[in-house]
Design an enzyme around this catalytic site. Sequence first.
Site, PDB file in Angstrom:
ATOM      1  N   THR A 180      43.523  -0.507 -74.242  1.00 33.79           N
ATOM      2  CA  THR A 180      44.369  -0.799 -73.073  1.00 33.79           C
ATOM      3  C   THR A 180      44.903   0.482 -72.445  1.00 33.79           C
ATOM      4  OG1 THR A 180      44.979  -2.935 -73.960  1.00 33.79           O
ATOM      5  CG2 THR A 180      46.461  -2.017 -72.334  1.00 33.79           C
ATOM      6  N   GLU A 195      54.831  -3.291 -77.329  1.00 32.19           N
ATOM      7  CA  GLU A 195      53.739  -3.045 -76.380  1.00 32.19           C
ATOM      8  C   GLU A 195      53.752  -1.599 -75.901  1.00 32.19           C
ATOM      9  OE1 GLU A 195      51.752  -5.334 -76.968  1.00 32.19           O
ATOM     10  OE2 GLU A 195      51.237  -5.894 -74.918  1.00 32.19           O
TER      11      GLU A 195
HETATM   12  N1  HSE Z   1      48.562  -6.306 -67.914  1.00 34.66           N
HETATM   13  C1  HSE Z   1      48.024  -5.519 -68.969  1.00 34.66           C
HETATM   14  C2  HSE Z   1      46.876  -4.693 -68.415  1.00 34.66           C
HETATM   15  C3  HSE Z   1      47.525  -6.410 -70.066  1.00 34.66           C
HETATM   16  O1  HSE Z   1      46.062  -5.244 -67.686  1.00 34.66           O
HETATM   17  O2  HSE Z   1      46.796  -3.499 -68.696  1.00 34.66           O
HETATM   18  C4  HSE Z   1      46.908  -5.672 -71.221  1.00 34.66           C
HETATM   19  O3  HSE Z   1      46.298  -6.605 -72.082  1.00 34.66           O
END
Ligand code: HSE
Length: 326
Positions: free
Chosen positions: A200, A147
Amino acid sequence: MENIQELKSPFADVKAGDSIQVFAPATVANVVCGFDVLGFAVNEPGDEVIMRVTNKPGITISKITGDDGRLPVDPAKNTVSISVKHYLESIDRTDLGLDIELHKKMPIGSGLGSSSASTVAGLFAAKTLLGDNCDPIKLLPFAMKGEEMACGHGHADNVAPALFGGFVLIRSYEPLDVVRLPHPKGLYCAIIFPDVDVPTREARQIIRTKINMKDAVTQWGNIAGLVSGLFMGDIDLIGRSMQDVLVEPVRSMLIPDFYKMREMAMELGAVSFGISGSGPSVFAFTRDEATAHAITQKLRQHLTHIKIGSNGYVSPINDAGPRVIG
Ligand code: HSE
């Protein structure tokens, strides 16, 4: 067979030519009020990895499909191979040769934990191929490394539910403390992915880094309410707790007609509605499958009307996590 080299393992006898095929599920992270700390797995979509033992030490990637050429096949740059490499190092098996085929069955940058599904499929394939009976929690730090590489931050709210299945709370990151939560039977999830790009990495850069006390009180009340609702099987409490005053007001601007879609979903009987992960996918909880289908259909029709393509998925919460499919 020629060229088959017996390889030693502390877990199982694996030899060149052995192979396994694994599916790992998409996930909905944040679950509206729990930024970076809550997530759950769904039955579909998800990614598949085929892993084969080779007779040359090291990890290779022979094929990636379904990514429109967007993902690196260089094993030094791909999240799946990097996570698997860290895992092999941890069990002192860098002598192994593994080849990876990654079949993307879900959109990249969708807010559905696309990179997590791939990474978890790869890690689960390696663990299973080696007959390593470790608790999946041992794989979590390796998945988080994936990630970190994919979006610059090693959050666990996608990888943890992809790995364990079900509903998961990341109680703490340092030290890592993960809690599996129950959920009421019959809770369905409608997911709509509007075909717009929201990486993201960028969706994390736009959110506020400082929050005021009033908002913090609202937010932690809601998180506690949601977790209580999950334990109590109280779907009304779950619904009224799923409000986000911190992240959604900013990120919703990246999603076409977000508030219109919420209004439509709630009118059709949704329990709650919000952004899945960092978006652009949105999701609604419902009390039954038929309502979830009705919401998916209506919201997709609306997106078509405003000239945006979309995908839709309906699923209960997936308690199984990754699974061997071949
Ligand atoms: N918690 C993370 C965000 C998840 O909201 O950036 C990304 O899918």
